[in-house]
Design a protein around this motif. Sequence first.
Motif, short mmCIF file in Angstrom:
data_model
loop_
_atom_site.label_atom_id
_atom_site.label_comp_id
_atom_site.label_asym_id
_atom_site.label_seq_id
_atom_site.Cartn_x
_atom_site.Cartn_y
_atom_site.Cartn_z
N ARG A 137 -3.10 -3.74 -1.18
CA ARG A 137 -2.86 -2.32 -0.90
C ARG A 137 -3.68 -1.43 -1.82
O ARG A 137 -4.17 -0.38 -1.40
CB ARG A 137 -1.37 -2.02 -1.04
CG ARG A 137 -0.53 -2.65 0.06
CD ARG A 137 0.92 -2.24 -0.01
NE ARG A 137 1.66 -2.76 1.13
CZ ARG A 137 2.95 -2.58 1.32
NH1 ARG A 137 3.66 -1.87 0.46
NH2 ARG A 137 3.55 -3.09 2.39
N ASP A 138 -3.80 -1.85 -3.09
CA ASP A 138 -4.64 -1.08 -4.01
C ASP A 138 -6.09 -1.08 -3.55
O ASP A 138 -6.78 -0.06 -3.61
CB ASP A 138 -4.54 -1.67 -5.42
CG ASP A 138 -3.30 -1.19 -6.16
OD1 ASP A 138 -2.90 -0.03 -5.94
OD2 ASP A 138 -2.73 -1.96 -6.94
N THR A 195 -6.39 1.24 -0.61
CA THR A 195 -6.40 2.63 -1.07
C THR A 195 -7.75 2.98 -1.68
O THR A 195 -8.31 4.05 -1.43
CB THR A 195 -5.29 2.85 -2.11
OG1 THR A 195 -4.03 2.54 -1.51
CG2 THR A 195 -5.28 4.29 -2.60
N GLU A 242 -10.40 5.83 -0.48
CA GLU A 242 -10.91 6.84 -1.41
C GLU A 242 -12.44 6.81 -1.47
O GLU A 242 -13.09 7.85 -1.54
CB GLU A 242 -10.31 6.62 -2.79
CG GLU A 242 -8.81 6.94 -2.86
CD GLU A 242 -8.22 6.61 -4.21
OE1 GLU A 242 -8.94 5.98 -5.02
OE2 GLU A 242 -7.06 6.98 -4.45
#
Length: 256
Positions: free
Chosen positions: A185-186, A189, A193
């Motif tokens: 998930r990081d 993300t 970004e």
Amino acid sequence: DQGRAVWAYKTGGRAVREGAAAALLGTPAALTAFLTTELPVARAEDNRFAVLSSLSGAGRSVQQTASAALSAGDEAVAAFLRDGFAAPVLEDLRVSVFSALDNGGTAMKREASKALNTNTKESLETFLRTTQHTAQQEDEQAAVFAILSTASPEVKKYAERALTDGSPAAIRLFLSSGQHIARARDEETATIEQLVEIVEREGKRAKLTTDKAVAFSARAKEAAEKAKIAALEAAAEAKAAQQDVRKSAAAANNAA
């Protein structure tokens, strides 16, 4: 004799119990025959069955010693069941504890070393039954704290959730799968970004290009206007010069 037969029935294995039951229900001669000849044979049969039954769940040392006893005969089997199993059982317990020592974390190594230094059947069995599990829980919790110290946002969230729960199941779930889901998930993300940054950067670049094009167009338009004015001025000057030439020619004709 009946008392001996009853005791054999209570303490014996399947073969002994069957023989004792038949003897107790039979004649005195049958009872005597059981106690003198049949009982040793039945007891040897039960002993061999007991040893064979233990092999499937035994360690390597016990299996080797038991197999040697079975090959050596009834007396060796009886000796193995009396106390011959003690040393190989202890050896197998030590092997299991050494395995935990080699593969465990700090707490596991500490507790395994204690059990090995005590070196009794009770201390080794206690470690394998209970202590190794509490030591593993301690090591797993330490592993979560280690991950938390350098964790990315989602990993930190998952780690704190596991530590707040505090149960061995929650800690183990985080280590086995939760941390990997959080990292994914990081990364997702981070990818989003990065895409946003690229779009913003390209947008700024496109705007700069557009601004340059507009400025260039304005300059080109201005240059065209100046060129047009210059052309008109040149045409006017040429027309004026033409008129001057005509005037000069007319004056010359008049003078002649």
